[in-house]
Scaffold this motif. Sequence first.
Motif, PDB file in Angstrom:
ATOM      1  N   GLU A  62      21.303-100.298 -32.632  1.00 49.95           N
ATOM      2  CA  GLU A  62      21.933 -99.956 -31.467  1.00 49.95           C
ATOM      3  C   GLU A  62      23.413 -99.519 -31.839  1.00 49.95           C
ATOM      4  O   GLU A  62      23.949 -98.727 -31.937  1.00 49.95           O
ATOM      5  N   LEU A  63      24.023-100.736 -32.672  1.00 45.06           N
ATOM      6  CA  LEU A  63      25.351-100.693 -33.074  1.00 45.06           C
ATOM      7  C   LEU A  63      25.464 -99.458 -33.941  1.00 45.06           C
ATOM      8  O   LEU A  63      26.484 -98.799 -33.875  1.00 45.06           O
ATOM      9  N   GLY A  64      24.724 -99.241 -35.018  1.00 44.06           N
ATOM     10  CA  GLY A  64      24.883 -97.955 -35.882  1.00 44.06           C
ATOM     11  C   GLY A  64      24.955 -96.706 -35.072  1.00 44.06           C
ATOM     12  O   GLY A  64      25.476 -95.957 -35.542  1.00 44.06           O
ATOM     13  N   LYS A  65      23.867 -96.572 -34.071  1.00 43.74           N
ATOM     14  CA  LYS A  65      23.796 -95.381 -33.377  1.00 43.74           C
ATOM     15  C   LYS A  65      25.081 -95.221 -32.583  1.00 43.74           C
ATOM     16  O   LYS A  65      25.679 -94.071 -32.516  1.00 43.74           O
ATOM     17  N   ARG A  66      25.544 -96.224 -31.871  1.00 43.52           N
ATOM     18  CA  ARG A  66      26.953 -96.225 -31.375  1.00 43.52           C
ATOM     19  C   ARG A  66      28.121 -95.729 -32.171  1.00 43.52           C
ATOM     20  O   ARG A  66      28.945 -95.202 -31.779  1.00 43.52           O
ATOM     21  N   ILE A  67      28.082 -96.235 -33.611  1.00 46.38           N
ATOM     22  CA  ILE A  67      29.066 -96.005 -34.457  1.00 46.38           C
ATOM     23  C   ILE A  67      28.945 -94.458 -34.876  1.00 46.38           C
ATOM     24  O   ILE A  67      29.975 -93.789 -34.780  1.00 46.38           O
ATOM     25  N   PHE A  68      27.765 -94.027 -35.122  1.00 48.91           N
ATOM     26  CA  PHE A  68      27.385 -92.512 -35.657  1.00 48.91           C
ATOM     27  C   PHE A  68      28.011 -91.654 -34.443  1.00 48.91           C
ATOM     28  O   PHE A  68      28.452 -90.666 -34.747  1.00 48.91           O
ATOM     29  N   GLU A  69      27.893 -92.057 -33.218  1.00 47.55           N
ATOM     30  CA  GLU A  69      28.182 -91.277 -32.003  1.00 47.55           C
ATOM     31  C   GLU A  69      29.788 -90.995 -31.757  1.00 47.55           C
ATOM     32  O   GLU A  69      30.190 -90.264 -31.190  1.00 47.55           O
ATOM     33  N   ASN A  70      30.306 -92.260 -32.010  1.00 45.93           N
ATOM     34  CA  ASN A  70      31.807 -92.390 -31.594  1.00 45.93           C
ATOM     35  C   ASN A  70      32.772 -92.731 -32.583  1.00 45.93           C
ATOM     36  O   ASN A  70      33.949 -92.890 -32.214  1.00 45.93           O
ATOM     37  N   ILE A  71      32.410 -92.678 -33.843  1.00 51.72           N
ATOM     38  CA  ILE A  71      33.375 -93.095 -34.670  1.00 51.72           C
ATOM     39  C   ILE A  71      33.385 -92.263 -35.875  1.00 51.72           C
ATOM     40  O   ILE A  71      32.588 -91.567 -36.434  1.00 51.72           O
ATOM     41  N   SER A  72      34.648 -91.940 -36.243  1.00 50.32           N
ATOM     42  CA  SER A  72      34.799 -90.823 -37.263  1.00 50.32           C
ATOM     43  C   SER A  72      34.969 -91.381 -38.713  1.00 50.32           C
ATOM     44  O   SER A  72      35.083 -92.562 -38.937  1.00 50.32           O
ATOM     45  N   LYS A  73      34.914 -90.387 -39.501  1.00 49.28           N
ATOM     46  CA  LYS A  73      34.798 -90.942 -41.027  1.00 49.28           C
ATOM     47  C   LYS A  73      36.302 -91.659 -41.187  1.00 49.28           C
ATOM     48  O   LYS A  73      36.094 -92.809 -42.090  1.00 49.28           O
ATOM     49  N   GLU A  74      37.213 -91.110 -40.811  1.00 39.99           N
ATOM     50  CA  GLU A  74      38.543 -92.008 -41.007  1.00 39.99           C
ATOM     51  C   GLU A  74      38.531 -93.358 -40.477  1.00 39.99           C
ATOM     52  O   GLU A  74      39.251 -94.218 -41.231  1.00 39.99           O
ATOM     53  N   ALA A  75      37.962 -93.656 -39.255  1.00 41.44           N
ATOM     54  CA  ALA A  75      37.834 -95.008 -38.546  1.00 41.44           C
ATOM     55  C   ALA A  75      36.982 -95.808 -39.402  1.00 41.44           C
ATOM     56  O   ALA A  75      37.363 -96.756 -39.629  1.00 41.44           O
TER      57      ALA A  75
END
Length: 89
Positions: free
Chosen positions: A25-38
């Motif tokens: 779930e954390l991975g999905k959250r990252i994929f949906e809400n975090i940019s390459k830069e972040a």
Amino acid sequence: MSRMVNCVKLGKEAEGLERLTYPGELGKRIFENISKEAWAGWVKHQTMLLNEYRLSPIDPEHRKFLEKEMDKFLFSDEEPAKPDDYKPQ
């Protein structure tokens, strides 16, 4: 065309990750809400944590610590862990 996300870390629309970088779930959250830069910022911070605290990614306790710090770094206003003698560049 690149996939764009509203990056919660940077507070702006930015280029998203190309694939899941973390499981669950954390991975999905990252994929949906975090940019390459972040994400690149997290990888740099994680490398510092691994080196300074002499962490092993195969140790379950160390992985738990890193996951907690990843969540803090990417999704929270709470200050992520830094070594006592840390001096910003």
